[in-house]
Every structure is written in structure tokens, then in C-alpha cells.
Design a protein around this motif. Sequence first.
Motif, short mmCIF file in Angstrom:
data_model
loop_
_atom_site.label_atom_id
_atom_site.label_comp_id
_atom_site.label_asym_id
_atom_site.label_seq_id
_atom_site.Cartn_x
_atom_site.Cartn_y
_atom_site.Cartn_z
N THR A 185 38.79 26.19 -26.19
CA THR A 185 38.39 25.26 -25.14
C THR A 185 38.20 25.98 -23.82
O THR A 185 37.21 25.78 -23.11
N ARG A 222 35.08 28.19 -23.91
CA ARG A 222 33.85 27.41 -23.78
C ARG A 222 33.64 26.93 -22.34
O ARG A 222 32.52 26.88 -21.84
N LEU A 244 42.81 18.38 -27.34
CA LEU A 244 42.16 19.65 -27.08
C LEU A 244 40.71 19.70 -27.54
O LEU A 244 40.07 20.74 -27.49
N GLY A 245 40.17 18.57 -27.97
CA GLY A 245 38.75 18.50 -28.29
C GLY A 245 38.36 19.00 -29.67
O GLY A 245 37.18 19.28 -29.92
#
Length: 236
Positions: free
Chosen positions: A227, A230, A96-97
Motif C-alpha cells: 500500500t 503504491r 489495508l485495501g
Amino acid sequence: MRVLIPRGSWQPGQQLTLDENESHHLRVRRARDQESVELRDGAGLRGSGRLVQAGRQWLVEIRSVERQERPPEMMLAVAAGDRERFAWMVEKSVELGVTRIIPIETARSAGVASRLKDAHLARLRRAVLEAIKQCGATWAPSLDDPVSLGDLIRWPLAGIGWLADQAGASAPASLDREALTVVIGPEGGLTDEERATVIAAGYRPVALGSHTLRFETAALAAAAAATQARMRGHHG
């Protein structure tokens, strides 16, 4: 197939010896001499290479490399009341970064026998690198040593702060690239005093679901919400 290489200033044409973990992985996967592979180092490198077998060791000859920009900071500060569920959360956070994971000790997690401890961190940091091979990420999140909640909130808050809280408002629909830190309490939640202290430090209560969430579910729900927000912010 993806392989991990050490961090460094690598150039096409260089040949590297892979460590024992990677060599073992290639033997298990029945890799072939001269097989093409994708390269990752966990610090922004994306590249391609060719495997070279040397006895029981494996080398990789670099064909191409590029560096990708570091993603926006997304930090999860999570009360690690159960190390096995924390480990699962860490692996999924890579997908998920998330850029940084901070285990925190709170009043309701400090005495739990199954909590995450310093001795478990080396295995988890290796699991982070294994996870980027699975999902294709170029940046691996850092994993801090455990800190107390009190120490965490004494750090200057860079960017936005969320506190996962069922009584909070909905997560924002859109976010820019500003740094985000999310605090997730243990099962049973933060104490009233801890909650008030976190809010006073600038963290906004944010509800991540209509039901009570376990800490690992809340952490991943926060990462997924951020996420998506963004992505909407980036695309207008």
C-alpha cells in the motif's frame, strides 16, 4: 453509522429492506427512525440514505449513490494454519485495501487441527463485510475456498509475485497499479521444495521484517508495504 445494502443498480429515491443481520445491528446500536446513514455494498458503492423503521424490520431510503473505481489488485495467498488468527488477519486486510484472500494448504499446514476449513468460510465472508462498515472501504476483498499451494502456482501469475521470505530482498519502495500476489507460508515456513517451486513460478523472495513473523503478521506487513509503495508510486 454505515449500513450494508445488497449489490445492485440502486438509484436515489429507492427504498430497500435491510436483511436480518443489518436489522439486528441497528437494533443493538439503538438506531432511530429517519436517522441518516452511510451506505456500502462491498462492490464500489458509496452513498447516503435515511433509515425507515417498519416494526422490527429496517428499511433504508437511498438519497445519493456513486460508484468508486476498483482498486489495484492485491492478493494474499496465506497458509491458514490457525483459523482464529486467520480470521483476525482477514479483518485487518480489509483496512489495508487487499482485494482477494486465498487460503492455501501446504505441507506444514494441511494436518493442523485448528486450520481453516470450508465450514468456516461463510462466517469469514460476513466478517469481511462487517469490516468495511468499520473502516469505510467501498470494495470488500473476495475470500476463496482453500486451495493447495501446488494448484496456486499452476495459475498464471498476473503482474508481480512476492514470496514472504526472511532471506529475501527488501520490498520495493515504489509500485504502480500492476496486480500483486503475495504468498505467505505457515509457521515453520514452506519446505525447501515448496519454496523452490514458488520461486520457479515467478515469485520474488521479499523480506518483510528482521525477525521471524507469524503468518498473519507477515500477511499484514506485506499488505502495508505494498500500500505504501503504491502511494509513493502514485504520487511520484
